[in-house]
Motif scaffolding. Structure first.
Motif, short mmCIF file in Angstrom:
data_model
loop_
_atom_site.label_atom_id
_atom_site.label_comp_id
_atom_site.label_asym_id
_atom_site.label_seq_id
_atom_site.Cartn_x
_atom_site.Cartn_y
_atom_site.Cartn_z
N LEU A 150 0.82 -1.22 0.00
CA LEU A 150 0.00 0.00 0.00
C LEU A 150 0.85 1.26 0.00
O LEU A 150 0.35 2.34 -0.29
CB LEU A 150 -0.91 0.01 1.23
N ASP A 153 2.69 5.54 -3.42
CA ASP A 153 1.78 5.53 -4.56
C ASP A 153 2.51 5.71 -5.88
O ASP A 153 2.04 5.25 -6.91
CB ASP A 153 0.76 6.66 -4.40
N TYR A 156 3.28 2.46 -7.47
CA TYR A 156 2.08 1.81 -7.98
C TYR A 156 1.62 2.47 -9.27
O TYR A 156 1.30 1.79 -10.25
CB TYR A 156 0.95 1.87 -6.93
N ARG A 173 -2.57 -4.99 -5.43
CA ARG A 173 -2.05 -4.15 -4.36
C ARG A 173 -2.70 -4.58 -3.06
O ARG A 173 -3.92 -4.47 -2.90
CB ARG A 173 -2.40 -2.71 -4.67
N TYR A 174 -1.89 -5.04 -2.14
CA TYR A 174 -2.45 -5.66 -0.95
C TYR A 174 -1.62 -5.33 0.28
O TYR A 174 -0.40 -5.31 0.22
CB TYR A 174 -2.49 -7.18 -1.16
N GLY A 178 -4.86 -2.58 5.28
CA GLY A 178 -6.09 -2.42 4.51
C GLY A 178 -7.06 -3.55 4.79
O GLY A 178 -8.28 -3.35 4.84
N ARG A 183 -10.89 -2.32 4.00
CA ARG A 183 -10.87 -1.14 3.14
C ARG A 183 -11.67 -1.33 1.85
O ARG A 183 -12.43 -0.44 1.45
CB ARG A 183 -9.41 -0.80 2.82
N SER A 184 -11.52 -2.48 1.22
CA SER A 184 -12.25 -2.68 -0.04
C SER A 184 -13.75 -2.74 0.21
O SER A 184 -14.54 -2.26 -0.60
CB SER A 184 -11.81 -3.98 -0.70
N ASN A 369 -9.19 5.48 -5.11
CA ASN A 369 -8.44 4.60 -4.23
C ASN A 369 -8.07 3.34 -5.00
O ASN A 369 -8.89 2.79 -5.70
CB ASN A 369 -9.35 4.25 -3.05
N THR A 371 -6.90 -0.05 -4.01
CA THR A 371 -6.54 -1.17 -3.15
C THR A 371 -7.21 -2.41 -3.73
O THR A 371 -8.41 -2.38 -4.01
CB THR A 371 -7.04 -0.95 -1.72
#
Lengths: 717, 179, 242
Positions: A150, A153, A156, A173-174, A178, A183-184, A369, A371
């Motif tokens: 995470l 950024d 990523y 992305r893990y 999160g 989070r998801s 976001n 994730t």
């Protein structure tokens, strides 16, 4: 004299004499023979004995807090908060403070290496060889996968660009932080109920009543320092008004401990409780209960949650009274089989009390976001098992440690031909890799973090090196870009960046046009201010009060929450500590800083209610076997009799139990991820709160190092 | 036969004891001696000559007025003048070689305090002290020499002489130098 | 008289106020203090023997019975007593009262390790270096050059970050001004995520700490012993106003 005895040698010879000399003159000999660096040997802007301060961004968790790092003579000395930064306003948490112990950790990987999988045998490589290796692996886009963490950024974003242009699969992305906060699930619920694409900002500071459904807002939830500030603001409102916090969770966390009321509800029943509160609150407010709340049966909720009817009514009326109320959806409510509906139920409470885009309410944030949910990780594991992945690049995450053992990541890894890790440390995943091409440590690298949570304005936080890299490491972005250049072909012509800094500069160029806290005519000026201020953000708060149409006339369907058999199986709560996603375990000062609730240091433990322990015949410091009810995996944990946990629940902190990661982390405590159930909830997140376990005494004992007691462990460790 | 002489009266024990004592004392004397002589420098820098040609202390030791450490000069600073000077002798050749290679000269600091003493030049310069008050008359030295008797009594003596009784409360406070 | 008052306002008498209503017990101050003051980590066994070196610790007391159970947090550090029990028992004057900062000093090079002071401290605020604790290279690179690295056999304790006080005073004097309220912040107050710790000059009646000390929530720990602590706690949580 044929051979000149150097002063140093002489001193060594007359060691005893020296001791007497020390006593007589009162000063240690070491002071006298220091070599002092000429200032030209030091980084620019340094004067001997004078500190230089640099702004950068914390990389210990994804929140993106601004840091000011004090450096002296090219060494990073102390991490302090950046007072101008909109996320943390000059504050730092324990994890951020120990960043320097990550940079100067004696167990860092000092250069690129080829490894034998599963062992600690390594062969040193040159960076050119490393780049050639990466270039070779990049030639087969269909069979190459990226697994990222995470943090940072920019990497990523770069990898996403590479994968899109090069025909690779989407990077996964893990990160455990999160996962633990669902989070998801929160993102999906926000999209489906509120209709916007970001995790919202919860303005708890301006609320009167906060209902937290397992949100660890003081520890790791979303943006802990921003929410800690919110907590302060809540308690210190004008005219002596003091906000009221009610926290619902099975195990009292630090956030619940600071709440005014802690309601120990049955794990997994949060969603229904939220519905019940909504129904009662609507009645109290004298409005017809929207469909989402209307059909809930209060008696049933009282029964499955373990909250008495009287209490439920009292809480519902509190929420529905004239106060500004807000409900926070935390991890323990979301990481269950009913997670998505629970998230919606909790978010719907905010709609009910009409706090959307109001002070003390819920606001949309900035930017999208990225994730991946656990389902994406599962899909990757399936691909690996099917032999569809030849090369796996891993950066910023430690899946062998962080994923549930029953997910089978480690076994799947064996089917991947080449595993390349960019880890700074020899962690569990690096040991299972073929190559490790170490990235710089946090304070040695460039980058940015898009602040998505915890900021009331659009914020990009810049990461810059505050010290020169101390080892032969290289930025992963640089390695990838160099490898792409070496590969040639279409990808090289599509990705037109010379190096990491070039990429960053090109990416932030659009910000020059936007009105931020500083203005610059052209890129070089903007870049220097970007580094100087530690990022770019808007001057004023931008929490806009846009009108959002939210439909509460939908129905949620809850299946019965996972239940534990009385006296046989127990709900397992996994909670985050200062170790974060486990990467903090190699910082000696994080290990030695006591856990706030138990004061235990250097180890992990299993929290059991004293009455439960009595029934099972377990005592403090006993070692018990914690076995998953659904799989064969088990861990051994040391018992801590914890008075603030439901008797049908046990809890283990996350972050310890490393089998690698260096001398400070290895062989301490247990890793609860091993026994997690690998089932997913409706939003594809790991339903880890549904895990139930059995507890069996092993007859062994190992006293925990607690600050609260000084009984000692003579002969027992 | 069992000896009736007590252990400490045996000549062998006494000789060994005396030797051990001698070694310890010798070591102690040596240790003290080596803290009192100037350490060996990479180049025997002639302070007297440089002062003679008009160089100010702060030209090379730039940090004294602004920070805790006075600092040691970089090779660039030496080279600024020395590139104009013919390397007539070995020492000048050495300077030239450091300059040409762009390497830093590994000077050994002479005037340093033990770890538990915190010293800052800045307040002393602000109090208008001159360099030679503490570092001795450098016009008479080639390499810098450690000054004798610079112990805590010496510090306090000066603090007392230079201050009013009210100021001396601050200047004799332990936390002024030790923390 | 006014002159005397004006002079007193300029005098330093450092004090701290900790608001227990917003102290969350998160331990960030403990880590911040340890990182600032070169405090060695001692490892699991030594921690278990109660030899942890933290200058600051969060005292946690469980109150009540399940389900109404809740912890009470109180950060405990050297209270910099005006009449300190540690001072008269030191045979070598290694712990003594500073005339300037009005705090208790620990002079490491004087300390001979009798540990009388620690035994006489009612707050358990002092820690002792039982060993030379190793900080493996290159981890020693982060050590703060402004703070002495203590050796074995030396007592140590919270100094109110005296290195920052001295630096702040030198800076103010170099700029030709008086120290202002808020110029000096110890590491714990600087890090505190909820800003529960306030630091300032108690002899200035207008400083933030002086105002907070006058709060009706203010109390001092073990005040009845006559130690005159310089750390004031503001009652909080469920005992608010009680």
């Amino acid at each position: 004299m044929t051979e000149k005895i150097s002063r140093r040698d002489f001193l060594k010879i007359s060691g005893i004499g020296l001791t007497s000399a020390t006593v007589i003159t009162g000063c240690g000999p070491s002071s006298r023979y220091v070599t002092r660096q000429a200032y030209a040997n030091m980084p620019e802007y340094n004067q001997t004995g004078v500190s230089t301060y640099y702004a950068t961004t914390c990389k210990e968790c994804p929140a993106g807090c601004g840091l000011i790092v004090r450096t002296q003579e090219g060494r990073a000395i102390k991490v302090e908060g950046n007072p101008e930064h909109p996320v943390n306003k000059g504050k730092v948490c324990s994890r951020g403070l120990t960043t320097v112990q990550g940079v100067y950790n004696p167990d860092r990987i000092t250069g690129p290496q080829k490894r034998t999988r599963g062992s600690r045998t390594t062969t040193a490589m040159e960076w050119q060889g490393a780049i050639n290796t990466v270039a070779e692996e990049l030639k087969n886009p269909q069979k190459t996968a990226f697994l990222l963490g995470l943090q940072s950024d920019h990497l990523y974003d770069l990898v996403r660009e590479i994968t899109e242009k090069g025909g690779f699969g989407k990077p996964v992305r893990y990160g455990t932080l999160g996962t633990l906060e669902g989070r998801s699930t929160l993102l999906r619920a926000t999209q489906e109920l509120y209709g916007f694409d970001q995790i919202p900002f919860f303005d708890m500071g301006n609320a009167d009543v906060v209902f937290s459904f397992g949100a660890h807002f003081l520890e790791t939830w979303l943006s802990p320092l921003a929410y800690s500030r919110g907590f302060r603001q809540l308690r210190k409102q004008p005219f002596g008004k003091r906000g009221y916090i009610v926290s619902f969770e099975a195990r009292q966390s630090l956030s619940s401990a600071n709440a005014d009321e802690w309601i120990p509800i049955k794990p997994g029943s949060e969603g229904q409780v939220a519905l019940a509160i909504g129904k009662i609150a609507a009645t109290k407010a004298g409005v017809p209960a929207p469909a989402i709340f209307a059909e809930v049966n209060l008696n049933e909720v009282s029964q499955i949650s373990g909250i008495s009817m009287e209490k439920l009514l009292q809480l519902g009326e509190l929420f529905g009274s004239d106060n500004k109320a807000i409900a926070l959806p935390g991890g323990s409510a979301l990481t269950t089989r009913n997670g998505l509906d629970a998230a919606k139920a909790i978010l719907a409470l905010n709609v009910l009390v009409e706090n959307m885009s109001q002070p003390g309410g819920v606001f949309p944030t900035f930017g999208e976001n990225h994730t991946s949910d656990f389902a994406a990780v599962k899909a990757l594991i399936a691909k690996m098992n099917a032999g569809e992945v030849d090369t796996l690049f891993i950066h910023g995450t430690n899946p062998v440690f962080e994923l549930p053992a029953s997910a089978g990541f480690q076994a799947a890894l064996k089917k991947v031909k080449t595993v390349i890790s960019f880890s700074t440390f020899e962690d569990e995943t690096a040991i299972e890799s073929d190559y490790v091409f170490p990235d710089h440590a946090a304070l040695e690298s460039f980058g940015y973090q898009r602040v998505l949570l915890g900021s009331d304005r659009e914020t990009y936080s810049s990461i810059q090196p505050v010290v020169a890299p101390i080892h032969d490491t290289r930025a992963t972005a640089d390695v990838l870009l160099a490898a792409i250049l070496a590969t040639g072909g279409n990808l090289a012509s599509d990705i037109q960046y010379t190096d990491e800094v070039d990429y960053l500069q090109k990416t932030i160029t659009p910000l020059i046009e936007k009105a931020g806290s500083y203005s610059a005519g052209e890129l070089p000026t903007f870049w220097s201010k970007w580094l100087q201020f530690g990022g770019w953000w808007k001057t004023t708060s931008e929490l806009n009060s846009s009108e959002i149409e939210i439909n509460l006339n939908q129905k949620l369907s809850f299946s019965a929450p996972q239940s534990a058999k009385v006296g046989e199986t127990f709900h397992l709560v996994t909670f985050p500590t200062q170790m974060g996603d486990g990467s903090g375990a190699n910082r000696p000062w994080l290990q030695e800083t006591p856990d706030p609730m138990t004061t235990v240091t250097w180890n992990s433990w299993i929290e059991i209610h004293p009455k439960t322990a009595e029934l099972l015949g377990i005592h403090d410091d006993d070692i018990v076997e914690v076995k998953s009810s659904t799989s064969d995996f088990s861990v051994e944990a040391i018992v801590y009799l914890y008075p603030a946990i439901r008797p049908d629940t046990v809890a283990i902190p996350f972050g310890q139990g490393h089998t690698a990661l260096g001398r400070f982390a290895e062989g301490r405590g247990c890793n609860p991820a091993i026994v997690w159930s690998a089932s997913v909830n409706q939003a594809g997140d790991l339903a880890l709160s549904d895990t139930t376990v059995t507890i069996k005494p092993t007859g062994k004992r190992r006293p925990l190092a607690r600050q609260e007691s000084k009984e000692g462990v003579y002969g027992e460790h | 036969m069992k000896s009736s002489i007590p252990l400490w009266q045996r000549s062998s024990v006494r000789i060994v004891g005396a030797l051990v004592l001698l070694i310890i004392m010798g070591g102690a004397v040596g240790g003290i001696y080596y803290t009192q002589i100037p350490p060996e420098q990479p180049i025997p820098f002639p302070h007297n000559f440089h002062i003679g040609v008009g160089a100010q202390c702060s030209y090379c030791h730039t940090g004294a007025a602004t920070g805790p450490n006075a600092g040691l000069p970089t090779t660039d600073k030496c080279w600024g003048c020395h590139q104009q000077i013919e390397p007539r002798n070995d020492n000048l050749k050495l300077v030239a070689s450091y300059g040409a290679e762009g390497k830093q000269i590994p000077w050994v600091p002479v005037a340093i305090q033990p770890d538990f003493v915190v010293f800052s030049h800045q307040p002393h310069i602000n109090a208008e002290l001159t360099c030679e008050t503490c570092h001795g008359d450098l016009t008479q030295m080639t390499v810098a020499e450690p000054q004798k008797g610079q112990n805590m009594g010496w510090c306090l003596d000066c603090h007392q002489k230079m201050s009013t009784p009210e100021e001396f409360v601050l200047l004799s406070d332990c936390a002024t130098c030790h923390y | 008289m006014t002159e005397l008052l004006a002079k007193e306002a300029h005098d330093e008498k450092w004090g701290m106020v900790i608001d227990l209503d917003i102290c969350s017990g998160c331990q960030a101050c403990v880590t911040a203090c340890s990182m600032e003051n070169n405090i060695p980590f001692v490892g699991e066994d030594e921690m278990a023997y109660g030899r942890g070196m933290q200058w600051m610790r969060i005292r946690r007391y469980w109150e009540g019975e399940y389900p109404e159970v809740t912890p009470d947090y109180q950060p405990m550090l050297c209270q910099q007593c005006g009449s300190a029990p540690c001072e008269p028992v030191c045979p070598v004057f290694a712990t003594l009262h500073s005339e300037v900062e009005k705090i208790n000093l620990q002079v490491y090079n004087r300390c001979i390790g009798t540990r009388y002071c620690a035994n006489n401290c009612p707050y358990h605020a002092r820690t002792f270096n039982w060993f030379d604790y190793e900080i493996p290279a290159p981890m020693n690179s982060y050590l703060n050059p402004d703070v002495t690295v203590r050796r074995r056999g030396v007592m140590e304790k919270c100094t109110f970050c005296v290195q920052r006080i001295v630096k702040g005073r030198q800076q103010a004097s170099a700029e030709g001004r008086e120290i202002e309220d808020g110029d000096i912040t110890p590491a714990c107050a600087q890090a505190c995520p909820t800003d529960a710790i306030t630091f300032g000059n108690l002899s200035d009646p207008e400083s933030r700490v002086s105002k907070m000390v006058r709060s009706d929530r203010a109390y001092k720990e073990l005040e009845n012993l006559g130690t005159e602590p310089r750390v004031t706690y503001l009652k909080g949580g469920k005992s608010y106003g009680g």
